[in-house]
Design an enzyme around this catalytic site. Structure first.
Site, short mmCIF file in Angstrom:
data_model
loop_
_atom_site.label_atom_id
_atom_site.label_comp_id
_atom_site.label_asym_id
_atom_site.label_seq_id
_atom_site.Cartn_x
_atom_site.Cartn_y
_atom_site.Cartn_z
N SER A 78 0.86 -1.19 0.00
CA SER A 78 0.00 0.00 0.00
C SER A 78 0.89 1.23 0.00
CB SER A 78 -0.89 0.03 1.24
OG SER A 78 -1.53 1.29 1.38
N TYR A 99 -2.52 -0.61 10.02
CA TYR A 99 -2.45 -0.94 8.60
C TYR A 99 -1.10 -0.53 8.02
CZ TYR A 99 -3.85 -1.29 3.69
OH TYR A 99 -3.93 -1.64 2.37
#
Length: 257
Positions: free
Chosen positions: A152, A166
């Site tokens: 990501s 995350y």
């Protein structure tokens, strides 16, 4: 609407008869990757957690277009299920040429609200499962194999609060990718990571309530299409990507520029 796969087209055979396993391949970016690899001739296996209907529909779509596909249920928090999924593919096809570690979860919470269960769940799915799938698949991967993890852009820059777990989990994959590239380099197996930014999926739609703040960060103010991420993965999986390993590729419309 996705275009038809056109698997039999002579112009898309870079991965002919390669065996690919895409974790979390039943929906979103994973499904787009499975479609693209199949369109280039790969035999594709996908894992799914709960979305059996979507996984079965994708397999049927690939097979209607002349390809070969398989869906295997595997909870990414279950180490035995992951190993069984890899073994199922190997028993059917003999080996695995391409592993795409795509399955992941996203949970947002301020660090003061994060619990031990939150940590375990995020790290189990986003990190531990990648390690275990990579270890299991690498044992059955011939020379010239490919391992690609979906990270990501939030591993590189965190523009909003509430993303600590995350970002931690996706950042961990960067170090893992570089280290495994060294482990598997002698077998000419490449190991890379792709960092998508905001991508139009059912989990983060481009017309959703949180879309405009994301677009406000971009140099090119539009969401990725999942097929664009899949194209980058397919290039890394193909013959032109054979000299690229231990590398990060960010596709985020310039969010991190």
């Amino acid at each position: 609407m996705y275009r038809s796969l056109q698997i039999r087209s002579k112009s898309v055979s870079n991965l002919k008869n390669k065996v690919a396993l895409v974790t979390g391949g039943g929906r979103g970016i994973g499904a787009a990757i499975a479609r693209r690899l199949a369109s280039e001739g790969a035999i594709v296996a996908i894992t799914y957690g709960q979305s059996q209907a979507k996984a079965d529909a994708l397999v049927a779509e690939i097979e209607r277009a002349g390809g070969k596909a398989l869906a295997v249920r595997a909870d990414n928090r279950d180490a035995k299920a992951l190993e069984t999924a890899v073994q199922t593919v190997v028993e059917r096809h003999g080996h695995i040429d391409i592993l795409v570690n795509n399955a992941g979860i996203y949970e947002a919470a301020a660090i003061t609200d994060v619990t031990a269960d939150d940590f375990d769940r995020t790290v189990d799915v986003n990190v531990k499962a990648v390690v275990l799938a990579t270890s299991a698949a690498a044992k059955h991967m011939p020379e010239g194999g490919r391992i690609i993890s979906i990270g990501s852009n939030l591993a590189q820059r965190v523009p909003f609060p509430g993303i600590s777990l995350y970002a931690l989990s996706k950042s961990a994959l960067v170090g893992f990718t570089k280290a495994v590239a060294r482990d598997l380099g002698p077998k000419s197996i490449t190991v890379n990571i792709v960092h998508p930014g905001s991508t139009n999926t059912d989990m983060n739609p481009q017309d959703g309530a949180h879309a405009d703040p994301q677009r406000g960060l971009m140099a090119i103010p539009r969401f990725n299409d999942a097929s664009e991420v899949a194209s980058l993965v397919a290039w890394l999986a193909g013959p032109e990507g054979r000299g690229v390993t231990g590398a990060e590729f960010t596709i985020d419309g310039g969010t991190n520029a």
